[in-house]
Each structure stands twice: as structure tokens, then as C-alpha cells.
Design a protein around this motif. Structure first.
Motif, mmCIF file in Angstrom:
data_model
loop_
_atom_site.group_PDB
_atom_site.id
_atom_site.type_symbol
_atom_site.label_atom_id
_atom_site.label_comp_id
_atom_site.label_asym_id
_atom_site.label_seq_id
_atom_site.Cartn_x
_atom_site.Cartn_y
_atom_site.Cartn_z
ATOM 1 N N THR A 16 46.107 110.832 32.486
ATOM 2 C CA THR A 16 46.387 111.489 33.765
ATOM 3 C C THR A 16 46.085 110.578 34.946
ATOM 4 O O THR A 16 46.229 110.991 36.093
ATOM 5 C CB THR A 16 45.544 112.776 33.907
ATOM 6 O OG1 THR A 16 44.152 112.425 33.877
ATOM 7 C CG2 THR A 16 45.866 113.752 32.802
ATOM 8 N N ILE A 17 45.647 109.359 34.682
ATOM 9 C CA ILE A 17 45.326 108.410 35.750
ATOM 10 C C ILE A 17 46.401 107.335 35.798
ATOM 11 O O ILE A 17 46.756 106.740 34.779
ATOM 12 C CB ILE A 17 43.945 107.763 35.528
ATOM 13 C CG1 ILE A 17 42.849 108.835 35.607
ATOM 14 C CG2 ILE A 17 43.679 106.671 36.559
ATOM 15 C CD1 ILE A 17 41.471 108.320 35.285
ATOM 16 N N GLU A 18 46.923 107.089 36.980
ATOM 17 C CA GLU A 18 47.901 106.020 37.141
ATOM 18 C C GLU A 18 47.175 104.709 37.428
ATOM 19 O O GLU A 18 46.470 104.590 38.432
ATOM 20 C CB GLU A 18 48.867 106.345 38.281
ATOM 21 C CG GLU A 18 49.923 105.263 38.487
ATOM 22 C CD GLU A 18 50.866 105.569 39.632
ATOM 23 O OE1 GLU A 18 51.679 104.702 39.981
ATOM 24 O OE2 GLU A 18 50.773 106.694 40.187
ATOM 25 N N LEU A 19 47.335 103.737 36.549
ATOM 26 C CA LEU A 19 46.720 102.424 36.735
ATOM 27 C C LEU A 19 47.774 101.485 37.301
ATOM 28 O O LEU A 19 48.758 101.150 36.642
ATOM 29 C CB LEU A 19 46.182 101.882 35.414
ATOM 30 C CG LEU A 19 45.484 100.512 35.467
ATOM 31 C CD1 LEU A 19 44.271 100.555 36.386
ATOM 32 C CD2 LEU A 19 45.073 100.068 34.072
ATOM 33 N N VAL A 20 47.571 101.069 38.546
ATOM 34 C CA VAL A 20 48.498 100.156 39.212
ATOM 35 C C VAL A 20 47.917 98.742 39.117
ATOM 36 O O VAL A 20 46.857 98.459 39.679
ATOM 37 C CB VAL A 20 48.703 100.540 40.687
ATOM 38 C CG1 VAL A 20 49.639 99.554 41.374
ATOM 39 C CG2 VAL A 20 49.249 101.959 40.790
ATOM 40 N N ILE A 21 48.596 97.866 38.379
ATOM 41 C CA ILE A 21 48.115 96.507 38.164
ATOM 42 C C ILE A 21 48.968 95.540 38.978
ATOM 43 O O ILE A 21 50.194 95.568 38.902
ATOM 44 C CB ILE A 21 48.188 96.109 36.674
ATOM 45 C CG1 ILE A 21 47.432 97.133 35.811
ATOM 46 C CG2 ILE A 21 47.630 94.710 36.454
ATOM 47 C CD1 ILE A 21 47.667 96.966 34.330
ATOM 48 N N ASP A 22 48.307 94.701 39.752
ATOM 49 C CA ASP A 22 49.011 93.680 40.530
ATOM 50 C C ASP A 22 48.373 92.330 40.228
ATOM 51 O O ASP A 22 47.152 92.241 40.053
ATOM 52 C CB ASP A 22 48.936 93.990 42.024
ATOM 53 C CG ASP A 22 50.003 93.246 42.814
ATOM 54 O OD1 ASP A 22 50.728 92.430 42.215
ATOM 55 O OD2 ASP A 22 50.102 93.471 44.032
ATOM 56 N N THR A 23 49.195 91.300 40.149
ATOM 57 C CA THR A 23 48.683 89.960 39.900
ATOM 58 C C THR A 23 48.932 89.079 41.123
ATOM 59 O O THR A 23 49.927 89.248 41.836
ATOM 60 C CB THR A 23 49.364 89.316 38.674
ATOM 61 O OG1 THR A 23 50.763 89.180 38.928
ATOM 62 C CG2 THR A 23 49.163 90.173 37.434
ATOM 63 N N ASP A 24 48.005 88.158 41.336
ATOM 64 C CA ASP A 24 48.110 87.254 42.479
ATOM 65 C C ASP A 24 47.126 86.125 42.256
ATOM 66 O O ASP A 24 46.289 86.192 41.345
ATOM 67 C CB ASP A 24 47.797 88.002 43.782
ATOM 68 C CG ASP A 24 48.510 87.405 44.994
ATOM 69 O OD1 ASP A 24 48.834 86.193 44.949
ATOM 70 O OD2 ASP A 24 48.738 88.131 45.972
ATOM 71 N N VAL A 25 47.222 85.082 43.072
ATOM 72 C CA VAL A 25 46.189 84.054 43.014
ATOM 73 C C VAL A 25 44.913 84.626 43.616
ATOM 74 O O VAL A 25 44.947 85.549 44.443
ATOM 75 C CB VAL A 25 46.628 82.772 43.757
ATOM 76 C CG1 VAL A 25 47.811 82.126 43.063
ATOM 77 C CG2 VAL A 25 46.949 83.065 45.215
ATOM 78 N N SER A 26 43.781 84.091 43.222
ATOM 79 C CA SER A 26 42.499 84.720 43.556
ATOM 80 C C SER A 26 42.235 84.799 45.048
ATOM 81 O O SER A 26 41.667 85.779 45.538
ATOM 82 C CB SER A 26 41.366 83.968 42.854
ATOM 83 O OG SER A 26 41.421 84.184 41.461
ATOM 84 N N GLY A 27 42.637 83.766 45.801
ATOM 85 C CA GLY A 27 42.421 83.811 47.248
ATOM 86 C C GLY A 27 43.098 85.004 47.889
ATOM 87 O O GLY A 27 42.534 85.662 48.774
ATOM 88 N N ASN A 28 44.298 85.315 47.435
ATOM 89 C CA ASN A 28 45.016 86.482 47.948
ATOM 90 C C ASN A 28 44.388 87.782 47.477
ATOM 91 O O ASN A 28 44.365 88.784 48.210
ATOM 92 C CB ASN A 28 46.481 86.431 47.522
ATOM 93 C CG ASN A 28 47.243 85.313 48.211
ATOM 94 O OD1 ASN A 28 46.814 84.799 49.235
ATOM 95 N ND2 ASN A 28 48.372 84.922 47.632
ATOM 96 N N LEU A 29 43.864 87.783 46.235
ATOM 97 C CA LEU A 29 43.205 88.993 45.727
ATOM 98 C C LEU A 29 41.987 89.343 46.582
ATOM 99 O O LEU A 29 41.774 90.515 46.921
ATOM 100 C CB LEU A 29 42.781 88.793 44.271
ATOM 101 C CG LEU A 29 43.897 88.699 43.227
ATOM 102 C CD1 LEU A 29 43.317 88.396 41.849
ATOM 103 C CD2 LEU A 29 44.723 89.982 43.173
#
Length: 288
Positions: free
Chosen positions: A118-131
Motif C-alpha cells: 500500500t506504499i508507493e516507493l518512488v526511486i530516483d537516481t542521480d549523481v551524489s552531489g545532486n542527491l
């Protein structure tokens, strides 16, 4: 009666073809998994697996059960979703480094998605500085990010060593100016390459900039560039370069750490964080 827990383990074994890999996938010990298979075989009164040195395969009865197991798991999920439909919909926003997403997807993330329907897990990838930047802007609830300094407002998970590598039988590393492949801007690895490059060192020319570790490794293997590559990705088509011998910037040890948005933590994000930590311990990552 066929218990859902036993069917879940059986499906994992069928998909992995190996007890050890299946145990890692569903976060159980191999001995516990073997016991579950035994209970399942006792329930159906049939042998379900054939074991040999290559792994495990399904018997004819096992193939039949697998079809029903998928249907029962699907019905179980549908029933839970329908019963919980009236509950509040929660979204967790997770950011992870682009070059490490496959490792995470192969471990705790799939387990979390399977468990918390019931939980929506939104995964995004990026370089660490942007994270880091996006976490501070409120775009994430949790991030895993890389830095060369120990975290002051995060929790260290493990360390990652990078080495300069070139094609095993290539000559890119012999050129007067190094053709280099790097991760994009705001990547701490790229930042350290330029921060530690001295005028006395051989000139560097960036020929490839990509967030994809696979693309970086392919460029190295095809003798197009030299690049800083994570230790676990180095293969027999590559050779490690001594930075002193070849006049390359030294690479520090990088820290993979966990950072939270303190304003958005819930019991579900805490469970996700615990899964991340448990996965690190289970995989046996070393702290150098």
C-alpha cells in the motif's frame, strides 16, 4: 493448506535456480529456506526440486505448483490491496546513486515493494552531489549518497574503493594526454579527480561523461578512455593503473552513507532504512 510464506520462498528458488541466491533475495538463511521447501513438499506429498552441482531445477510437480503459486500470490496481493484501499496512501521518495542502483534493486528494494503493497516507493537516481542538493530542497525522504568525507549529518553504510583502469591490452594510458571517462558534474568522484590533479601530472582530456557505469566500463574495455572505476566492477578486460607511475590524480576512499529528511520520517521510512542497513550487513561490505 499451502501457506503464502512457503509459496513465496518456492517462487524465489524457482526464479533464482539456486538456494543461496534465493535466500539472499528474500532475506532468509539458506537453512531456513531448505526447511520451508521440506514443509512444502510434505504438504503436497510430492518432490518439488532436483538438486545438483549447478543449482536446483523443478520436478514436474514443481512446475505445476509454480503455476498455482503465482496465481495464489497474485490473489493474496489483490486481497490485501482491496482491504487496505481505504487507508491513507503513503509515498516514500528514495534517491540512490546512478552507478549503484542495480545492487539495491537486487536486494532490499524489491523486498520492500513486495512487503508494503500500500506504499508507493518512488526511486530516483542521480549523481551524489545532486542527491544532496535535492534532499535539502525537500525532494527526497531518504537518500544513499557517496562522499569522500565521513558523514557529519548522515550514517556511514560502507566504503567504496575506486581505481584508475585502462584496457588490459590497450594503449590509451600511454598517450601524451590522457583520454578520460568520468561521471557527470556534481559527482564527488569527478570532483576529486580535478581537485587532486596537479600541473606536474599528465594532461587530462575528458572524452566521455556519463552517469552509466556500464557505459564507462565499455569505453575502458574498448581502449577509448581511462577511468576511475569501482573496485567491484573491475574485470579481466581491464588493468589497474598506479596513479604515481602514470601521473594520475590519486583517488580517496569514498563513503557510501545514508541521509534523511528529518521532517518526513514515518514508521515506513524507518523500516526502509532498517532494510538498507540489514542488506549492507548481509552482503558483507567491508569498512576499510
Amino acid at each position: 493448506m499451502l501457506k503464502i510464506e512457503l509459496l513465496e520462498s518456492f517462487i524465489a528458488i524457482a526464479e533464482c535456480g539456486n538456494l543461496s541466491k534465493a535466500a539472499d533475495k528474500i532475506c532468509r538463511t539458506q537453512s531456513a529456506l531448505s526447511l520451508q521447501v521440506k514443509k512444502l513438499e510434505e504438504s503436497v506429498g510430492k518432490s518439488l526440486l532436483i538438486r545438483d552441482n549447478k543449482g536446483v531445477t523443478l520436478t514436474e510437480s514443481g512446475e505445476t505448483l509454480l503455476i498455482y503459486a503465482y496465481k495464489m500470490m497474485q490473489l493474496n496481493s489483490q486481497a490485501l490491496d482491496e482491504l487496505k484501499e481505504g487507508q491513507n496512501h503513503e509515498v516514500i521518495r528514495l534517491g540512490v546513486p546512478t552507478d549503484f542502483i542495480k545492487c539495491y534493486l537486487n536486494s532490499f528494494l524489491l523486498e520492500f515493494i513486495r512487503e508494503f503493497t500500500t506504499i508507493e516507493l518512488v526511486i530516483d537516481t542521480d549523481v551524489s552531489g545532486n542527491l544532496f542538493k535535492r534532499l535539502h530542497q525537500g525532494e527526497f525522504d531518504v537518500i544513499v549518497a557517496t562522499h569522500w568525507q565521513l558523514p557529519t549529518n548522515g550514517e556511514l553504510l560502507f566504503t567504496r574503493r575506486f581505481h584508475w583502469v585502462a584496457a588490459a591490452k590497450g594503449n590509451a594510458h600511454q598517450r601524451k594526454t590522457f583520454p578520460v571517462g568520468l561521471y557527470p558534474e556534481n559527482c564527488p568522484i569527478r570532483a576529486q579527480v580535478f581537485a587532486n590533479h596537479q600541473l606536474s601530472m599528465r594532461p587530462i582530456k575528458v572524452l566521455l561523461s556519463t552517469p552509466s557505469p556500464e557505459a564507462l566500463c565499455m569505453a575502458v574495455e574498448n581502449d577509448l578512455v581511462v577511468a576511475p572505476v569501482a573496485e567491484f566492477r573491475i574485470n579481466d578486460q581491464m588493468q589497474i593503473l598506479d596513479p604515481i607511475e602514470y601521473g594520475l590524480p590519486p583517488l580517496p576512499v569514498f563513503n557510501e552513507s545514508l541521509y534523511l529528511n528529518p521532517d518526513t520520517q514515518t514508521p515506513a521510512t524507518i523500516q526502509l532504512i532498517n532494510l538498507i542497513k540489514a542488506n549492507v550487513e548481509r552482503k558483507g561490505y567491508k569498512l576499510y
